[in-house]
Design an enzyme around this catalytic site. Structure first.
Site, PDB file in Angstrom:
ATOM      1  N   HIS A   1       0.819  -1.228   0.000  1.00  0.00           N
ATOM      2  CA  HIS A   1       0.000   0.000   0.000  1.00  0.00           C
ATOM      3  C   HIS A   1       0.854   1.280   0.000  1.00  0.00           C
ATOM      4  O   HIS A   1       0.307   2.373  -0.167  1.00  0.00           O
ATOM      5  CB  HIS A   1      -0.919   0.047   1.227  1.00  0.00           C
ATOM      6  CG  HIS A   1      -1.986  -0.999   1.219  1.00  0.00           C
ATOM      7  ND1 HIS A   1      -2.846  -1.172   0.157  1.00  0.00           N
ATOM      8  CD2 HIS A   1      -2.330  -1.941   2.144  1.00  0.00           C
ATOM      9  CE1 HIS A   1      -3.684  -2.181   0.427  1.00  0.00           C
ATOM     10  NE2 HIS A   1      -3.383  -2.656   1.613  1.00  0.00           N
TER      11      HIS A   1
ATOM     12  N   ASP B   1      -2.942 -10.586  -2.482  1.00  0.00           N
ATOM     13  CA  ASP B   1      -3.504 -10.051  -1.231  1.00  0.00           C
ATOM     14  C   ASP B   1      -4.962  -9.636  -1.481  1.00  0.00           C
ATOM     15  O   ASP B   1      -5.321  -9.261  -2.597  1.00  0.00           O
ATOM     16  CB  ASP B   1      -2.680  -8.835  -0.796  1.00  0.00           C
ATOM     17  CG  ASP B   1      -3.006  -8.357   0.606  1.00  0.00           C
ATOM     18  OD1 ASP B   1      -2.273  -8.712   1.537  1.00  0.00           O
ATOM     19  OD2 ASP B   1      -4.003  -7.618   0.757  1.00  0.00           O
TER      20      ASP B   1
ATOM     21  N   HIS C   1      -6.419  -7.055  -0.566  1.00  0.00           N
ATOM     22  CA  HIS C   1      -6.504  -5.617  -0.819  1.00  0.00           C
ATOM     23  C   HIS C   1      -5.724  -5.257  -2.080  1.00  0.00           C
ATOM     24  O   HIS C   1      -4.656  -5.819  -2.334  1.00  0.00           O
ATOM     25  CB  HIS C   1      -5.915  -4.834   0.366  1.00  0.00           C
ATOM     26  CG  HIS C   1      -6.564  -5.135   1.680  1.00  0.00           C
ATOM     27  ND1 HIS C   1      -6.044  -6.051   2.576  1.00  0.00           N
ATOM     28  CD2 HIS C   1      -7.700  -4.655   2.228  1.00  0.00           C
ATOM     29  CE1 HIS C   1      -6.838  -6.112   3.640  1.00  0.00           C
ATOM     30  NE2 HIS C   1      -7.853  -5.272   3.452  1.00  0.00           N
TER      31      HIS C   1
ATOM     32  N   ASP D   1      -4.738 -12.745   3.239  1.00  0.00           N
ATOM     33  CA  ASP D   1      -5.958 -12.268   3.897  1.00  0.00           C
ATOM     34  C   ASP D   1      -7.218 -12.462   3.063  1.00  0.00           C
ATOM     35  O   ASP D   1      -8.304 -12.074   3.490  1.00  0.00           O
ATOM     36  CB  ASP D   1      -5.810 -10.804   4.335  1.00  0.00           C
ATOM     37  CG  ASP D   1      -5.129  -9.931   3.303  1.00  0.00           C
ATOM     38  OD1 ASP D   1      -4.888 -10.400   2.172  1.00  0.00           O
ATOM     39  OD2 ASP D   1      -4.825  -8.759   3.634  1.00  0.00           O
TER      40      ASP D   1
HETATM   41 ZN   LIG Z   1      -4.229  -7.133   2.664  1.00  0.00          ZN
END
Ligand SMILES: [Zn+2]
Length: 308
Positions: free
Chosen positions: A126, A163, A165, A244
């Site tokens: 991120h 991931d 995200h 995740d």
């Molecule tokens: Zn994540």
């Protein structure tokens, strides 16, 4: 050939507080699992070095790097983003995390390992060129990719990110650079609310609706990632390995199981064999259910060994 396993005790000292899901116990859970299963015996372990300033400047603005160094507290905790904090050990942990991925690149490029896994925290995908966010300070995987391009003169590096995200930071850094192909699957709509409308030629964003299971994930990878990877023919495959999207992980709402991580790792190994002499560098991102995280890292590493 050996799998390199790169980590550092500094990465366990970064602590954002008792209730923060990105916690030191994540690395302990992985290490305990690798010992309990005997997998540790076949890994070649390396201590992560500190990232150099030059490495960080390949993906971040100099002023941003200065800001992070200046923010590092000598005691207590400071927040650099709504959900990202630094304690007195965080700066070193973050430097080790980026340094780990660069070492992984060195190990696979000079033939000391075929694959490398970086068991590090804080994660990195991120972190944008100018901004910390989402538990991330420096973009570890992007720094590794530029290390491969700059030090070894590679012309094509793939970064794949499973991931849950979207890897907004990686996309921010690599978008428009045709030497890197960035392929991502992620839950959408969901944090960080990016990636679903990208129209960049070197980016393959593949959003998945909440509730999507392994079948949907595999179909998406087969339809969206694999043809682009085959066409791109990367000389090195890098993985932002977040776990995740597992159904046991309550951070998000996808429903992958352990076998899905084995499967995607095998597919990436096949591509690496085709175009990259088998070379893979994988770096830990998310994964917050400690049991599922540890099992899935085991499955990921066993897939490197061709064991599942
Ligand atoms: Zn994540």
């Amino acid at each position: 050939m050996a799998i390199a396993y790169i980590s550092h005790s500094d990465c366990q000292l970064h602590d954002m507080g008792h209730h923060h899901p990105e916690q030191p116990a994540r690395l302990s859970a992985i290490n305990d699992r690798l010992i309990a299963t005997g997998l540790e015996m076949v890994l070649h372990q390396y201590d992560a070095p500190l990232a150099t300033r030059e490495l960080l400047e390949s993906v971040h603005d100099s002023s941003y790097i200065d800001e992070i160094h200046a923010a590092a507290p000598s005691e207590g905790v400071v927040w650099v983003d709504g959900d990202t904090a630094m304690n007195p050990h965080t700066l070193n942990a973050a430097l080790r995390a980026a340094g780990a991925v660069a070492l992984g690149v060195d190990l696979v490029m000079d033939g000391r390992a075929k694959q490398a896994f970086c068991a590090i925290r804080p994660p990195g995908h991120h972190a944008e060129r100018h901004r910390a966010m989402g538990f991330c300070l420096f973009n570890n995987i992007a720094a590794g990719a530029y290390h491969a391009l700059n030090k070894y003169g590679l012309e094509r590096v793939a970064v794949v990110d499973f991931d849950v995200h979207h890897g907004n930071g990686t996309e921010d850094i690599v978008a428009g650079d045709g030497r890197i192909l960035f392929c991502s699957t992620f839950q959408h709509p969901f944090y960080p609310h990016s990636g679903y409308d990208s129209e960049v030629s070197n980016v393959v964003d593949a959003p998945l609706a909440a509730g999507s299971d392994g079948k949907a994930f595999r179909e998406t990878v087969e339809a969206r990632w694999l043809p682009r990877l085959e066409e791109f023919a990367p000389e090195l495959v890098m993985i932002s390995a977040g776990f995740d999207a597992h159904q046991a992980d309550d951070m998000a709402g996808l429903r992958l199981v352990d076998a899905d991580y084995s499967w995607v790792t095998r597919r990436l190994c096949e591509q690496a064999e085709l175009s990259a002499q088998g070379r893979i560098v994988s770096s830990l991102e998310g994964g917050y259910d400690l049991h599922a995280l540890a099992r899935c890292v085991e499955a990921h590493l066993k897939a490197f060994l061709g064991e599942n």
